[in-house]
Write a protein that holds these residues in place. Structure first.
Motif, PDB file in Angstrom:
ATOM      1  N   ASN A 163      -5.717 -15.176 -15.301  1.00 34.71           N
ATOM      2  CA  ASN A 163      -4.414 -14.684 -15.845  1.00 34.71           C
ATOM      3  C   ASN A 163      -4.834 -13.104 -16.855  1.00 34.71           C
ATOM      4  OD1 ASN A 163      -1.183 -14.987 -15.717  1.00 34.71           O
ATOM      5  ND2 ASN A 163      -2.447 -17.245 -15.506  1.00 34.71           N
ATOM      6  N   VAL A 164      -6.177 -13.567 -17.665  1.00 36.55           N
ATOM      7  CA  VAL A 164      -7.325 -12.735 -18.307  1.00 36.55           C
ATOM      8  C   VAL A 164      -7.398 -11.644 -16.644  1.00 36.55           C
ATOM      9  CG1 VAL A 164      -8.939 -12.090 -19.369  1.00 36.55           C
ATOM     10  CG2 VAL A 164      -8.002 -14.166 -20.423  1.00 36.55           C
ATOM     11  N   ILE A 165      -7.745 -12.323 -15.674  1.00 38.28           N
ATOM     12  CA  ILE A 165      -8.878 -11.434 -14.745  1.00 38.28           C
ATOM     13  C   ILE A 165      -7.976 -10.508 -14.355  1.00 38.28           C
ATOM     14  CG2 ILE A 165      -9.881 -11.057 -12.704  1.00 38.28           C
ATOM     15  CD1 ILE A 165     -11.192 -13.938 -13.135  1.00 38.28           C
ATOM     16  N   ASN A 166      -5.939 -10.665 -13.974  1.00 41.55           N
ATOM     17  CA  ASN A 166      -4.993 -10.132 -13.662  1.00 41.55           C
ATOM     18  C   ASN A 166      -5.097  -8.973 -14.198  1.00 41.55           C
ATOM     19  OD1 ASN A 166      -3.821 -10.804 -11.495  1.00 41.55           O
ATOM     20  ND2 ASN A 166      -2.475 -12.197 -12.641  1.00 41.55           N
ATOM     21  N   SER A 167      -5.045  -8.915 -15.910  1.00 35.72           N
ATOM     22  CA  SER A 167      -4.704  -7.806 -16.705  1.00 35.72           C
ATOM     23  C   SER A 167      -5.615  -7.067 -16.964  1.00 35.72           C
ATOM     24  CB  SER A 167      -4.208  -8.346 -17.992  1.00 35.72           C
ATOM     25  OG  SER A 167      -5.072  -9.206 -18.544  1.00 35.72           O
ATOM     26  N   LEU A 168      -7.220  -7.403 -16.774  1.00 39.15           N
ATOM     27  CA  LEU A 168      -8.181  -7.063 -16.696  1.00 39.15           C
ATOM     28  C   LEU A 168      -8.794  -5.675 -15.018  1.00 39.15           C
ATOM     29  CD1 LEU A 168     -11.435  -8.410 -18.135  1.00 39.15           C
ATOM     30  CD2 LEU A 168     -10.013  -6.713 -19.402  1.00 39.15           C
ATOM     31  N   TYR A 227       4.619   0.824 -15.931  1.00 36.75           N
ATOM     32  CA  TYR A 227       5.352   1.326 -18.051  1.00 36.75           C
ATOM     33  C   TYR A 227       3.877   1.249 -19.022  1.00 36.75           C
ATOM     34  CZ  TYR A 227       8.504   2.369 -21.266  1.00 36.75           C
ATOM     35  OH  TYR A 227       9.374   3.310 -22.064  1.00 36.75           O
ATOM     36  N   ALA A 228       3.352   0.090 -18.437  1.00 39.70           N
ATOM     37  CA  ALA A 228       2.201  -0.217 -19.710  1.00 39.70           C
ATOM     38  C   ALA A 228       1.553   0.819 -19.756  1.00 39.70           C
ATOM     39  CB  ALA A 228       2.079  -1.435 -19.532  1.00 39.70           C
ATOM     40  N   SER A 229       0.822   1.272 -18.098  1.00 40.00           N
ATOM     41  CA  SER A 229       0.068   2.346 -17.973  1.00 40.00           C
ATOM     42  C   SER A 229       0.103   3.821 -18.628  1.00 40.00           C
ATOM     43  CB  SER A 229      -1.085   1.890 -16.780  1.00 40.00           C
ATOM     44  OG  SER A 229      -2.171   2.880 -16.739  1.00 40.00           O
ATOM     45  N   ALA A 230       1.248   4.216 -18.765  1.00 39.40           N
ATOM     46  CA  ALA A 230       1.355   4.867 -19.172  1.00 39.40           C
ATOM     47  C   ALA A 230       1.585   5.546 -20.263  1.00 39.40           C
ATOM     48  CB  ALA A 230       2.982   5.562 -17.786  1.00 39.40           C
ATOM     49  N   ILE A 231       2.291   4.343 -21.216  1.00 36.96           N
ATOM     50  CA  ILE A 231       2.713   4.077 -22.245  1.00 36.96           C
ATOM     51  C   ILE A 231       1.443   4.346 -23.168  1.00 36.96           C
ATOM     52  CG2 ILE A 231       4.828   3.783 -22.008  1.00 36.96           C
ATOM     53  CD1 ILE A 231       4.535   1.211 -23.239  1.00 36.96           C
ATOM     54  N   ALA A 232       0.007   3.515 -22.688  1.00 32.70           N
ATOM     55  CA  ALA A 232      -0.596   3.295 -23.125  1.00 32.70           C
ATOM     56  C   ALA A 232      -1.998   4.653 -24.159  1.00 32.70           C
ATOM     57  CB  ALA A 232      -1.641   2.830 -22.295  1.00 32.70           C
ATOM     58  N   PRO A 233      -1.799   4.603 -25.431  1.00 34.26           N
ATOM     59  CA  PRO A 233      -3.049   5.766 -25.703  1.00 34.26           C
ATOM     60  C   PRO A 233      -4.289   6.047 -25.126  1.00 34.26           C
ATOM     61  CG  PRO A 233      -1.492   4.415 -27.387  1.00 34.26           C
ATOM     62  CD  PRO A 233      -1.606   3.907 -26.270  1.00 34.26           C
ATOM     63  N   PRO A 234      -5.102   7.072 -24.984  1.00 34.09           N
ATOM     64  CA  PRO A 234      -6.331   6.635 -24.453  1.00 34.09           C
ATOM     65  C   PRO A 234      -7.571   5.762 -25.457  1.00 34.09           C
ATOM     66  CG  PRO A 234      -5.146   9.121 -25.365  1.00 34.09           C
ATOM     67  CD  PRO A 234      -4.553   8.211 -25.770  1.00 34.09           C
ATOM     68  N   GLY A 235      -8.144   5.106 -24.334  1.00 39.09           N
ATOM     69  CA  GLY A 235      -8.837   4.045 -24.566  1.00 39.09           C
ATOM     70  C   GLY A 235      -8.118   2.800 -25.215  1.00 39.09           C
ATOM     71  N   THR A 236      -7.173   2.493 -24.907  1.00 35.08           N
ATOM     72  CA  THR A 236      -6.692   1.171 -25.291  1.00 35.08           C
ATOM     73  C   THR A 236      -5.703   0.828 -23.460  1.00 35.08           C
ATOM     74  OG1 THR A 236      -4.637   2.337 -25.813  1.00 35.08           O
ATOM     75  CG2 THR A 236      -5.976   2.804 -27.321  1.00 35.08           C
ATOM     76  N   SER A 237      -5.945   1.155 -22.850  1.00 34.06           N
ATOM     77  CA  SER A 237      -6.204   0.846 -21.583  1.00 34.06           C
ATOM     78  C   SER A 237      -5.791  -0.712 -21.259  1.00 34.06           C
ATOM     79  CB  SER A 237      -6.537   1.373 -20.286  1.00 34.06           C
ATOM     80  OG  SER A 237      -7.869   1.530 -20.422  1.00 34.06           O
ATOM     81  N   ALA A 238      -6.601  -1.465 -21.982  1.00 39.52           N
ATOM     82  CA  ALA A 238      -6.960  -2.950 -21.007  1.00 39.52           C
ATOM     83  C   ALA A 238      -6.138  -3.613 -22.712  1.00 39.52           C
ATOM     84  CB  ALA A 238      -8.715  -3.374 -21.311  1.00 39.52           C
ATOM     85  N   THR A 239      -6.177  -3.301 -23.615  1.00 41.35           N
ATOM     86  CA  THR A 239      -5.310  -3.952 -24.252  1.00 41.35           C
ATOM     87  C   THR A 239      -4.171  -4.029 -24.530  1.00 41.35           C
ATOM     88  OG1 THR A 239      -7.040  -2.929 -26.168  1.00 41.35           O
ATOM     89  CG2 THR A 239      -5.244  -3.383 -27.011  1.00 41.35           C
ATOM     90  N   MET A 240      -3.108  -2.481 -24.729  1.00 43.56           N
ATOM     91  CA  MET A 240      -1.890  -2.583 -23.496  1.00 43.56           C
ATOM     92  C   MET A 240      -2.224  -3.559 -22.590  1.00 43.56           C
ATOM     93  SD  MET A 240       0.657  -1.283 -24.173  1.00 43.56           S
ATOM     94  CE  MET A 240       0.263   0.146 -25.345  1.00 43.56           C
ATOM     95  N   GLN A 241      -2.497  -3.356 -21.412  1.00 42.39           N
ATOM     96  CA  GLN A 241      -2.273  -4.295 -20.256  1.00 42.39           C
ATOM     97  C   GLN A 241      -2.411  -5.711 -20.918  1.00 42.39           C
ATOM     98  OE1 GLN A 241      -1.075  -3.746 -17.387  1.00 42.39           O
ATOM     99  NE2 GLN A 241      -0.985  -1.119 -17.497  1.00 42.39           N
TER     100      GLN A 241
END
Length: 508
Positions: free
Chosen positions: A200-205, A419-433
């Protein structure tokens, strides 16, 4: 395919090899537990605690990937290797004997000592015995955990004193792994937990890496990359089902062929990841501060609640659809070919509906927006669950999943991660996903598996799937009413709410 961007080929290849490695093994994990003698309520408890770890692990690893940007690839590969080793560990566990599913029946006087059958054929000392007693058209089900060496094999002491006279007694034996071999039981639990957390971690990464490679405001192209994972998963699930059925005989199936397929494709995936060229990303001065600022928006917090409900529904299907399928197979005489049927089901899911909907998901999202898309997904989930509950024999599940998997899982998953990607602030993509995935297949899976396990034990598969179907329909209505009402940020328009600001920049 035509017009493939060369820089996206490694992303497509990763999705293909990674999901191809999981195709033969992932749908079978719960069934492996059932085959080893773990009852549904215990499996439900395990799988309800497990996703809580996703809630912690996904954003934590995502934070590390965002913080140590130079080590993203190393972190990625290490977790793939950990997952592979854990799932491969299933092969070294002793396989159960063919005691599960043995049936015994006889007529007897209830006042006599009850011996359902001689325990001479049993190789285990502890079994769970489920018996149905019919006395003058009064039917009562009983269940007991007894020592097979004790002699009273059908739990005589558990029969109610109200039953008198001559009765028909029908019993089914099941091994009890937790009582008979606790060390093997806990080894299985640890391997399953660590391997599934890593998966599941690999999935979000993987999704975070995909969106990073795609670039800003290109969320709608996600499905065209993710579809290759679906193709790989479906192909190897079908191949694995055929290999397991052909490679082993009897009711108890060896998972050896599935493990071999997984190892081959995991090795290819590791080679592919070494060739991934990750872009230089803008960094966030405070990752946690930026993410928390986004989460305080009412529309986004409401989105997370419904993403969690989607996870509840998905978890019940993932954990208990095959369990229900195997029970239908036992009732209708399809046990000998059940692994082939399960392989065909997964192939139909992946090679049918998922491919189509991953490819067109971007167009659907552009057309109706994230809000209406998620409402549509809950409606189609209600139809899918109702159809699963109504299958008269296992083969009927193949067309159900062929037509419904794409309109439910594929479309819903794309809607949530895009949607998670679209709302993620710059530099936080992996954290938001990681955070969004933690709510969806973390907290949602925990609640769904716990409720599902208890419901399945008490109501059975058919009724449980119908209850979840009704719940999905109610959720659809609630989402239609509540999600637009959550737009309470001054200055936001409906268009801005349905299409995140990042998309609007591209449109302009």
């Amino acid at each position: 395919m035509f017009g493939i961007n060369p820089k996206l080929v490694p992303v497509k290849a990763h999705y293909f090899f990674f999901m191809a490695a999981m195709g033969p093994i992932l749908p079978q994990i719960n069934v492996i537990g059932k085959q080893m003698g773990i009852p549904p309520d215990i499996m439900g408890l395990i799988t309800s605690i497990l996703p809580i770890m996703y809630v912690l692990a996904k954003p934590a690893v995502g934070f590390l990937a965002d913080f140590f940007t130079s080590l993203r690839k190393v972190i990625f590969m290490a977790i793939i290797l950990l997952m592979t080793l854990c799932y491969a560990g299933f092969y070294i566990l002793p396989q159960p004997q063919e005691v599960a599913g043995k049936h015994h029946s006889l007529s007897l006087n209830i006042s006599q000592t009850i011996l359902c059958a001689s325990p001479e054929s049993l190789n285990s000392s502890w079994v769970t015995v489920q018996c149905s007693v019919n006395c003058s058209n009064v039917v009562q089900d009983i269940e007991g955990k007894i020592n097979a060496t004790g002699g009273d094999f059908c739990a005589h002491n558990t029969l109610p004193s109200s039953l008198k006279g001559f009765c028909d007694l029908s019993c089914t034996e099941h091994t009890d792994l937790a009582l008979e071999m606790p060390s093997i039981f806990w080894t299985f639990v640890v391997l399953m937990c660590v391997g599934t957390i890593a998966f599941n971690v690999i999935n979000s990464l993987s999704d975070a890496v995909c969106f990073d490679v795609l670039g800003e405001s290109q969320e709608m192209k996600y499905g065209q990359q993710r579809v290759w994972g679906t193709i790989g998963f479906g192909l190897t699930a079908l191949i694995g089902g055929i290999a397991v059925d052909l490679g082993t005989e009897g009711i108890v199936k060896s998972i050896g062929p599935a493990i071999i397929i997984m190892l081959i494709f995991s090795a290819l995936d590791l080679l592919t990841v070494t060739r991934l060229k990750l872009p230089q990303l803008s960094s966030s001065e405070s990752i946690l501060k930026d993410v928390l600022k986004v989460l305080r928006r009412p529309d986004i917090s409401t989105f997370l609640i419904f993403a969690t409900i989607a996870g509840i529904i998905d978890s019940f299907i993932i954990y208990y659809m095959f369990w229900h399928l195997e029970e239908v197979a036992a009732e209708t005489g399809y046990e000998a070919s059940i692994k082939l049927i399960e392989g065909c089901v997964v192939a139909a899911e992946c090679l049918g509906g998922e491919i189509l909907f991953f490819l067109i998901s971007g167009k659907i999202l552009k057309r109706i927006g994230f809000v209406h898309c998620l409402s549509l997904c809950f409606f189609t989930y209600s139809i899918r669950l109702a159809l699963i509950s109504a299958i008269p024999n296992p083969w009927y599940l193949v067309p159900v999943e062929l037509f419904m998997q794409g309109a439910t899982y594929a479309l819903c998953y794309t809607c949530i991660v895009a949607y998670a990607s679209a709302i993620a602030p710059p530099g936080t993509s992996a954290t938001m996903q990681g955070l969004v995935a933690g709510m969806d297949d973390g907290l949602g899976f925990a609640i769904g598996s716990l409720i599902g396990g208890q419901m399945y034990k008490r109501l059975g598969g058919k009724v449980s799937f119908r209850v979840f179907a009704a719940g999905a329909f109610i959720t659809c209505i609630a989402h239609i009413i509540l999600r637009p009402a959550s737009k309470s940020i001054p200055g936001d328009t409906r268009e801005q709410y349905e299409v995140p600001p990042e998309q609007e920049k591209v449109a302009k």
